[in-house]
Design a protein around this motif. Structure first.
Motif, PDB file in Angstrom:
ATOM      1  N   ARG A 169      45.304 -27.311 -55.207  1.00 50.87           N
ATOM      2  CA  ARG A 169      44.008 -27.486 -55.886  1.00 50.87           C
ATOM      3  C   ARG A 169      43.438 -26.087 -56.075  1.00 50.87           C
ATOM      4  O   ARG A 169      43.422 -25.301 -55.111  1.00 50.87           O
ATOM      5  CB  ARG A 169      43.016 -28.302 -55.047  1.00 50.87           C
ATOM      6  CG  ARG A 169      43.376 -29.754 -54.904  1.00 50.87           C
ATOM      7  CD  ARG A 169      42.266 -30.539 -54.185  1.00 50.87           C
ATOM      8  NE  ARG A 169      42.829 -31.742 -53.608  1.00 50.87           N
ATOM      9  CZ  ARG A 169      43.364 -31.819 -52.392  1.00 50.87           C
ATOM     10  NH1 ARG A 169      43.348 -30.771 -51.578  1.00 50.87           N
ATOM     11  NH2 ARG A 169      43.874 -32.947 -51.951  1.00 50.87           N
ATOM     12  N   GLU A 199      33.177 -27.976 -52.187  1.00 53.68           N
ATOM     13  CA  GLU A 199      33.272 -28.549 -50.833  1.00 53.68           C
ATOM     14  C   GLU A 199      32.669 -29.950 -50.803  1.00 53.68           C
ATOM     15  O   GLU A 199      33.263 -30.885 -50.264  1.00 53.68           O
ATOM     16  CB  GLU A 199      32.548 -27.609 -49.857  1.00 53.68           C
ATOM     17  CG  GLU A 199      32.794 -27.908 -48.391  1.00 53.68           C
ATOM     18  CD  GLU A 199      31.850 -28.929 -47.785  1.00 53.68           C
ATOM     19  OE1 GLU A 199      32.153 -29.454 -46.712  1.00 53.68           O
ATOM     20  OE2 GLU A 199      30.791 -29.219 -48.400  1.00 53.68           O
ATOM     21  N   LEU A 202      34.881 -32.459 -52.852  1.00 50.42           N
ATOM     22  CA  LEU A 202      36.152 -32.768 -52.172  1.00 50.42           C
ATOM     23  C   LEU A 202      35.895 -33.714 -51.000  1.00 50.42           C
ATOM     24  O   LEU A 202      36.695 -34.596 -50.708  1.00 50.42           O
ATOM     25  CB  LEU A 202      36.846 -31.497 -51.676  1.00 50.42           C
ATOM     26  CG  LEU A 202      37.486 -30.611 -52.750  1.00 50.42           C
ATOM     27  CD1 LEU A 202      38.252 -29.469 -52.108  1.00 50.42           C
ATOM     28  CD2 LEU A 202      38.415 -31.410 -53.660  1.00 50.42           C
ATOM     29  N   ARG A 203      34.772 -33.514 -50.336  1.00 52.69           N
ATOM     30  CA  ARG A 203      34.428 -34.382 -49.203  1.00 52.69           C
ATOM     31  C   ARG A 203      34.028 -35.776 -49.686  1.00 52.69           C
ATOM     32  O   ARG A 203      34.605 -36.779 -49.268  1.00 52.69           O
ATOM     33  CB  ARG A 203      33.261 -33.722 -48.449  1.00 52.69           C
ATOM     34  CG  ARG A 203      33.127 -34.111 -47.021  1.00 52.69           C
ATOM     35  CD  ARG A 203      32.257 -33.133 -46.209  1.00 52.69           C
ATOM     36  NE  ARG A 203      31.290 -32.325 -46.901  1.00 52.69           N
ATOM     37  CZ  ARG A 203      30.075 -32.713 -47.280  1.00 52.69           C
ATOM     38  NH1 ARG A 203      29.654 -33.944 -47.043  1.00 52.69           N
ATOM     39  NH2 ARG A 203      29.251 -31.884 -47.911  1.00 52.69           N
ATOM     40  N   ILE A 208      38.208 -35.832 -48.443  1.00 53.26           N
ATOM     41  CA  ILE A 208      38.741 -34.844 -47.494  1.00 53.26           C
ATOM     42  C   ILE A 208      37.623 -34.537 -46.499  1.00 53.26           C
ATOM     43  O   ILE A 208      36.573 -33.992 -46.878  1.00 53.26           O
ATOM     44  CB  ILE A 208      39.190 -33.557 -48.223  1.00 53.26           C
ATOM     45  CG1 ILE A 208      40.257 -33.907 -49.279  1.00 53.26           C
ATOM     46  CG2 ILE A 208      39.710 -32.512 -47.242  1.00 53.26           C
ATOM     47  CD1 ILE A 208      40.656 -32.746 -50.174  1.00 53.26           C
ATOM     48  N   PRO A 211      36.902 -30.017 -45.938  1.00 57.94           N
ATOM     49  CA  PRO A 211      37.749 -29.217 -46.829  1.00 57.94           C
ATOM     50  C   PRO A 211      37.834 -27.752 -46.396  1.00 57.94           C
ATOM     51  O   PRO A 211      36.826 -27.148 -46.012  1.00 57.94           O
ATOM     52  CB  PRO A 211      37.045 -29.326 -48.184  1.00 57.94           C
ATOM     53  CG  PRO A 211      36.128 -30.491 -48.068  1.00 57.94           C
ATOM     54  CD  PRO A 211      35.747 -30.603 -46.635  1.00 57.94           C
ATOM     55  N   ARG A 212      39.061 -27.220 -46.452  1.00 56.21           N
ATOM     56  CA  ARG A 212      39.280 -25.803 -46.112  1.00 56.21           C
ATOM     57  C   ARG A 212      39.373 -25.011 -47.415  1.00 56.21           C
ATOM     58  O   ARG A 212      40.222 -25.306 -48.263  1.00 56.21           O
ATOM     59  CB  ARG A 212      40.580 -25.661 -45.313  1.00 56.21           C
ATOM     60  CG  ARG A 212      40.583 -26.388 -43.967  1.00 56.21           C
ATOM     61  CD  ARG A 212      41.987 -26.544 -43.431  1.00 56.21           C
ATOM     62  NE  ARG A 212      42.822 -27.306 -44.357  1.00 56.21           N
ATOM     63  CZ  ARG A 212      44.150 -27.392 -44.295  1.00 56.21           C
ATOM     64  NH1 ARG A 212      44.818 -26.746 -43.361  1.00 56.21           N
ATOM     65  NH2 ARG A 212      44.826 -28.105 -45.177  1.00 56.21           N
ATOM     66  N   ARG A 265      49.792 -22.023 -48.908  1.00 63.45           N
ATOM     67  CA  ARG A 265      49.063 -23.191 -49.439  1.00 63.45           C
ATOM     68  C   ARG A 265      48.841 -24.260 -48.379  1.00 63.45           C
ATOM     69  O   ARG A 265      47.896 -25.046 -48.473  1.00 63.45           O
ATOM     70  CB  ARG A 265      49.804 -23.795 -50.646  1.00 63.45           C
ATOM     71  CG  ARG A 265      49.816 -22.906 -51.881  1.00 63.45           C
ATOM     72  CD  ARG A 265      50.163 -23.710 -53.128  1.00 63.45           C
ATOM     73  NE  ARG A 265      51.226 -24.654 -52.922  1.00 63.45           N
ATOM     74  CZ  ARG A 265      52.538 -24.381 -52.933  1.00 63.45           C
ATOM     75  NH1 ARG A 265      52.949 -23.144 -53.169  1.00 63.45           N
ATOM     76  NH2 ARG A 265      53.433 -25.331 -52.728  1.00 63.45           N
ATOM     77  N   TYR A 268      45.197 -24.365 -46.589  1.00 61.18           N
ATOM     78  CA  TYR A 268      43.893 -24.680 -47.196  1.00 61.18           C
ATOM     79  C   TYR A 268      43.992 -25.898 -48.109  1.00 61.18           C
ATOM     80  O   TYR A 268      45.090 -26.329 -48.493  1.00 61.18           O
ATOM     81  CB  TYR A 268      43.344 -23.466 -47.976  1.00 61.18           C
ATOM     82  CG  TYR A 268      44.232 -22.934 -49.092  1.00 61.18           C
ATOM     83  CD1 TYR A 268      44.244 -23.528 -50.350  1.00 61.18           C
ATOM     84  CD2 TYR A 268      45.051 -21.817 -48.902  1.00 61.18           C
ATOM     85  CE1 TYR A 268      45.037 -23.036 -51.382  1.00 61.18           C
ATOM     86  CE2 TYR A 268      45.842 -21.314 -49.923  1.00 61.18           C
ATOM     87  CZ  TYR A 268      45.832 -21.932 -51.164  1.00 61.18           C
ATOM     88  OH  TYR A 268      46.619 -21.454 -52.185  1.00 61.18           O
ATOM     89  N   ASP A 269      42.813 -26.444 -48.451  1.00 56.26           N
ATOM     90  CA  ASP A 269      42.752 -27.605 -49.344  1.00 56.26           C
ATOM     91  C   ASP A 269      42.448 -27.210 -50.777  1.00 56.26           C
ATOM     92  O   ASP A 269      42.764 -27.956 -51.704  1.00 56.26           O
ATOM     93  CB  ASP A 269      41.672 -28.586 -48.852  1.00 56.26           C
ATOM     94  CG  ASP A 269      42.013 -29.133 -47.484  1.00 56.26           C
ATOM     95  OD1 ASP A 269      43.080 -29.750 -47.343  1.00 56.26           O
ATOM     96  OD2 ASP A 269      41.221 -28.914 -46.542  1.00 56.26           O
TER      97      ASP A 269
END
Ligand SMILES: NC(=O)C1=CN([C@@H]2O[C@H](COP(=O)(O)OP(=O)(O)OC[C@H]3O[C@@H](n4cnc5c(N)ncnc54)[C@H](O)[C@@H]3O)[C@@H](O)[C@H]2O)C=CC1
Ligand SMILES: NCC(=O)COP(=O)(O)O
Length: 345
Positions: A169, A199, A202-203, A208, A211-212, A265, A268-269
């Motif tokens: 992503r 963030e 994504l949450r 997720i 998210p990282r 990769r 992280y998200d």
């Protein structure tokens, strides 16, 4: 738990001379095998009929409204009209059809904001063709943000472009601007706001939990301590510190050349990149057929294939519909997540 059928997806025509009609027809033809989510095509039904004839496909097209689309979908492509001014010739874009192209996008947004369709999925547009007709936005992303102003409380929201694929992503912080303008456009606030929207979406939309975020530097080696550019230490690093202080799991600035290999990769998200190609080159290299372009930060869901109009392929039956399929599936999933969130409140 809801038992009601969700509204259909709103699928816009895109450039009628591009591959959008080919992809739409290919997917609808395989609808049963693919368990394709029902969509309402917003565009010119004649473009679909003519392209189907050229491709030798037996396809029915039926006038529809959002409320009748799902019922019609097994037998015909449901179409809400946004008609072309002149006949569309595959591979030969014509700016006289710009109003039909942009009108379809406007209608899709209005229907989705009204809850009559569940998400906007856009077929590719050719930006230069629309500019010729006076279109005042760099692309869908910025146009969609503008169309969201009223629903977002009177202020044009900051739209965030996310390229989402099975392997990566990636988000470009600056989007459709010349490379020479990137350093001036890149501010601490822009990075922080883009990261916060990423963030949050994504949450809340992608599910997720935490998210990282991996934040790329702008310059080679993230500036090499200032010897190769000052922006990384002056702008990107303080932005990352602000994100961390706000409780967001962010690292950076990272040297961009070493953050896209397999092992990197896995840490992280989402990669937050400083300019368009820094995000889109790895995204398309790692998943041209499987990545989706989604717009975050809007009061509705929008997805799109990651590729463009591919005029040279239009009308030839060779364009791969995989990315549009992924875009339809992602839109359906995000809409379902959104509905579940509403019902859980
Ligand atoms: N979301 C959107 O509306 C997007 C629109 N564009 C627009 O598309 C136009 C053409 O841009 P290009 O840079 O040429 O990118 P493009 O993605 O249209 O084509 C790049 C290459 O990939 C191939 N290709 C693209 N989609 C394919 C598919 N589904 N199956 C097989 N091969 C495929 C093309 O034949 C070409 O070789 C431009 O006007 C650009 O603005 C570009 C990207 C996204
Ligand atoms: N390169 C991505 C792209 O141009 C898509 O832009 P948009 O039309 O989705 O804003």
């Amino acid at each position: 738990m809801t038992t009601t059928t969700p509204p259909p997806l709103a699928l816009t025509m895109g450039d009628p001379a591009g591959i959008g009609p080919d992809l739409t027809l290919a997917l609808w033809t395989a609808r049963k095998a693919l368990s394709l989510p029902p969509f309402l095509f917003i565009g010119d039904g004649d473009v679909l009929r003519q392209r189907a004839r050229a491709l030798g496909l037996d396809v029915a097209v039926a006038a529809a409204e959002p409320e009748t689309a799902a019922r019609l979908f097994p037998e015909a492509i449901p179409v809400l009209a946004s008609d072309c001014t002149v006949p569309a010739v595959p591979g030969m874009p014509d700016s006289r059809n710009a109003a039909a192209v942009t009108g379809a996008i406007e209608t899709a947004v209005a229907l989705t904001l009204a809850g009559r369709t569940s998400a906007v999925v856009t077929n590719p547009i050719a930006k230069a063709v629309l500019y010729e007709a006076g279109f005042g936005f760099p692309g869908h992303t910025e146009f969609l943000a503008d169309l969201s102003a009223e629903a977002a409380g009177g202020r044009v929201p900051l739209p965030v472009m996310l390229l989402a694929g099975p392997k990566l992503r990636a988000v470009p912080v600056t989007i459709h601007i010349p490379l020479k303008d990137v350093p001036a456009a890149l501010t601490e606030d822009l990075i922080v706001e883009t990261a916060a929207i990423t963030e949050r979406d994504l949450r809340l939309r992608f599910g997720i939990a935490r998210p990282r975020l991996a934040v790329a530097g702008l310059n080679p080696h993230a500036g090499e301590g200032g010897a190769l550019g000052l922006e990384d230490d002056a702008i990107v690093r303080p932005a990352v510190e602000r994100l961390k202080a706000a409780g967001i799991d962010a690292v950076g600035p990272l040297p961009a050349d070493t953050m896209f290999h397999d092992a990197a990769r896995a840490t992280y998200d989402v990669a937050l990149c400083m300019y368009h190609d820094q995000a889109l080159i790895p995204a398309k290299a790692l998943g041209f057929d499987t990545s989706v372009n989604a717009t975050l930060g809007l009061p509705f869901i929008r997805t799109s294939p990651d590729h463009g109009t591919a005029f040279a392929l239009a009308g030839k039956g060779v364009a791969r519909p995989d990315s549009l399929l992924a875009a339809l599936r992602l839109a359906e999933e995000l809409a379902r997540n959104g509905q579940a969130m509403k019902e859980a409140r």
